[in-house]
Design a protein around this motif. Structure first.
Motif, PDB file in Angstrom:
ATOM      1  N   ASP A  42      47.173  34.654  45.181  1.00 35.20           N
ATOM      2  CA  ASP A  42      46.814  35.628  44.022  1.00 35.20           C
ATOM      3  C   ASP A  42      45.737  36.253  44.547  1.00 35.20           C
ATOM      4  OD1 ASP A  42      45.752  36.707  41.945  1.00 35.20           O
ATOM      5  OD2 ASP A  42      46.045  35.105  40.613  1.00 35.20           O
ATOM      6  N   VAL A  43      46.294  37.403  45.092  1.00 28.37           N
ATOM      7  CA  VAL A  43      45.199  38.653  45.753  1.00 28.37           C
ATOM      8  C   VAL A  43      44.407  38.919  44.729  1.00 28.37           C
ATOM      9  CG1 VAL A  43      45.248  40.699  46.963  1.00 28.37           C
ATOM     10  CG2 VAL A  43      47.186  39.218  47.148  1.00 28.37           C
ATOM     11  N   GLU A  44      44.528  39.463  43.443  1.00 22.57           N
ATOM     12  CA  GLU A  44      43.620  39.711  42.518  1.00 22.57           C
ATOM     13  C   GLU A  44      42.524  38.667  42.297  1.00 22.57           C
ATOM     14  OE1 GLU A  44      43.407  42.754  41.391  1.00 22.57           O
ATOM     15  OE2 GLU A  44      45.078  43.391  42.602  1.00 22.57           O
ATOM     16  N   LEU A  45      43.016  37.440  42.344  1.00 21.61           N
ATOM     17  CA  LEU A  45      41.953  36.279  41.910  1.00 21.61           C
ATOM     18  C   LEU A  45      40.956  36.433  43.136  1.00 21.61           C
ATOM     19  CD1 LEU A  45      40.985  34.023  40.452  1.00 21.61           C
ATOM     20  CD2 LEU A  45      42.941  32.691  41.425  1.00 21.61           C
ATOM     21  N   ALA A  46      41.459  36.459  44.603  1.00 19.74           N
ATOM     22  CA  ALA A  46      40.817  36.268  45.897  1.00 19.74           C
ATOM     23  C   ALA A  46      39.871  37.504  45.574  1.00 19.74           C
ATOM     24  CB  ALA A  46      41.755  36.612  47.144  1.00 19.74           C
ATOM     25  N   LYS A  47      40.041  38.708  45.231  1.00 22.89           N
ATOM     26  CA  LYS A  47      39.209  39.858  45.341  1.00 22.89           C
ATOM     27  C   LYS A  47      37.830  39.517  44.272  1.00 22.89           C
ATOM     28  CE  LYS A  47      42.447  43.629  46.451  1.00 22.89           C
ATOM     29  NZ  LYS A  47      43.057  44.812  45.855  1.00 22.89           N
ATOM     30  N   ALA A  48      38.284  38.742  42.915  1.00 23.53           N
ATOM     31  CA  ALA A  48      37.546  38.460  42.129  1.00 23.53           C
ATOM     32  C   ALA A  48      36.426  37.379  42.804  1.00 23.53           C
ATOM     33  CB  ALA A  48      38.163  38.125  40.890  1.00 23.53           C
ATOM     34  N   TYR A  49      36.948  36.490  43.461  1.00 21.35           N
ATOM     35  CA  TYR A  49      35.995  35.514  44.045  1.00 21.35           C
ATOM     36  C   TYR A  49      35.194  36.256  45.042  1.00 21.35           C
ATOM     37  CZ  TYR A  49      38.497  31.010  42.430  1.00 21.35           C
ATOM     38  OH  TYR A  49      39.052  29.819  41.707  1.00 21.35           O
TER      39      TYR A  49
END
Length: 298
Positions: free
Chosen positions: A87-94
């Motif tokens: 999940d790329v978007e989740l990685a950015k949020a992390y």
């Protein structure tokens, strides 16, 4: 009385079918029990649920009445392809959240790939969904094989039921003939008893023969069962004909048995004769067995 072949079909049965393909094994079991209508319950893997209506229609094309439970199982040998997704978007949020923590708190360090992969929901392993249309030929073949065995079992049980029903029907026809033979003698016996009774009571006093004949005629009219016997025989013939017919005949047979019972009750109440009453009781015993048996006729 000519012999009739019965094509009655039982509502109870079982059948199983199995189809093995390169993708896996499909097993189908079909069980049926008594039911007033045709009810089909299908249980199968959730990802194949789109095929339930097709399986139900397949069953209804072979079964007219009864509750049918269909169970479809699948063993794909664990060969179904799996994919790994991040999940790329989740990685950015992390990363954004961790950077915020680093700025707000006196901590040091960097966010690397190993850290990201250890965080929840970053990596998911998913199995590819089953190709429903590709699975249908196997499911259809397995269900068809199971249904064929189910129908064979229902036919075999139906043949046994039909044999028993015809035997009971023949016995009732025999009782009806005995009642018909006895009926004319009932009036004669009544005439003789009435005459003896009147003579005992009157003694030497003359009795008007016309009055005696009138009483006998009234009794004969009250106890006349000719019409009831005619309808009784007609219902028996209708039962026999229906039993030799095709289709869902169980409910029709139930109605005919009800009518036979009604005529038997009327004959018993009108005949006023012990011997006829005994035959009626025997008929009712056969009718009770008929009712129990036809509960299982499709």
């Amino acid at each position: 009385m000519p012999d009739f072949l019965t094509v009655a079909r039982s509502m109870t049965g079982f059948g199983a079918g199995e189809i093995v393909t390169t993708a896996g094994r499909y097993g189908v079991e079909v069980r049926s029990v008594n039911h007033r209508f045709c009810e089909v319950v299908v249980r199968m893997p959730r990802d194949l649920s789109q095929l339930e209506d097709r399986v139900r229609a397949l069953v209804q094309s072979r079964v007219l009445r009864g509750r049918v439970d269909v169970v479809v199982v699948r063993d794909d040998y664990g060969r179904r392809p799996r994919s790994v997704k991040t999940d790329v978007e989740l990685a950015k949020a992390y990363i954004s959240a961790l950077d915020g923590l680093r700025q707000a708190l006196p901590v040091s360090g960097t966010v690397d790939l190993s850290l990201l992969l250890s965080l929840p929901d970053m990596v998911k392993i998913e199995e590819e969904k089953a190709d429903v249309e590709a699975s249908w030929p196997a499911v259809e073949s397995g269900a068809g094989a199971a249904l064929e065995k189910l129908v064979v079992m229902r036919d075999a049980e139906g043949a046994r039921l039909g044999t028993d029903l015809l035997a009971r029907l023949s016995r009732m026809e025999g009782f009806a003939e005995s009642i018909a033979a006895r009926a004319p003698l009932v009036v004669e016996d009544y005439h003789a008893r009435l005459q003896r009774r009147v003579q005992e009571l009157a003694g030497s006093v003359a009795v008007d023969p016309g009055r005696l004949a009138t009483e006998v005629a009234l009794f004969a009219d009250r106890s006349d069962i000719t019409e009831e016997l005619t309808r009784f025989r007609s219902h028996l013939a209708q039962f026999r004909t229906t039993l030799a017919g095709a289709g869902a005949i169980g409910r029709t047979l139930e109605f005919i048995v009800q009518e036979i019972g009604r005529e038997a009750n009327t004959i018993g109440s009108k005949a006023n004769d012990l011997e006829i009453t005994r035959h009626v009781i025997a008929i009712k015993g056969e009718l009770e067995s008929l009712r129990e048996q036809i509960q299982n006729v499709e």
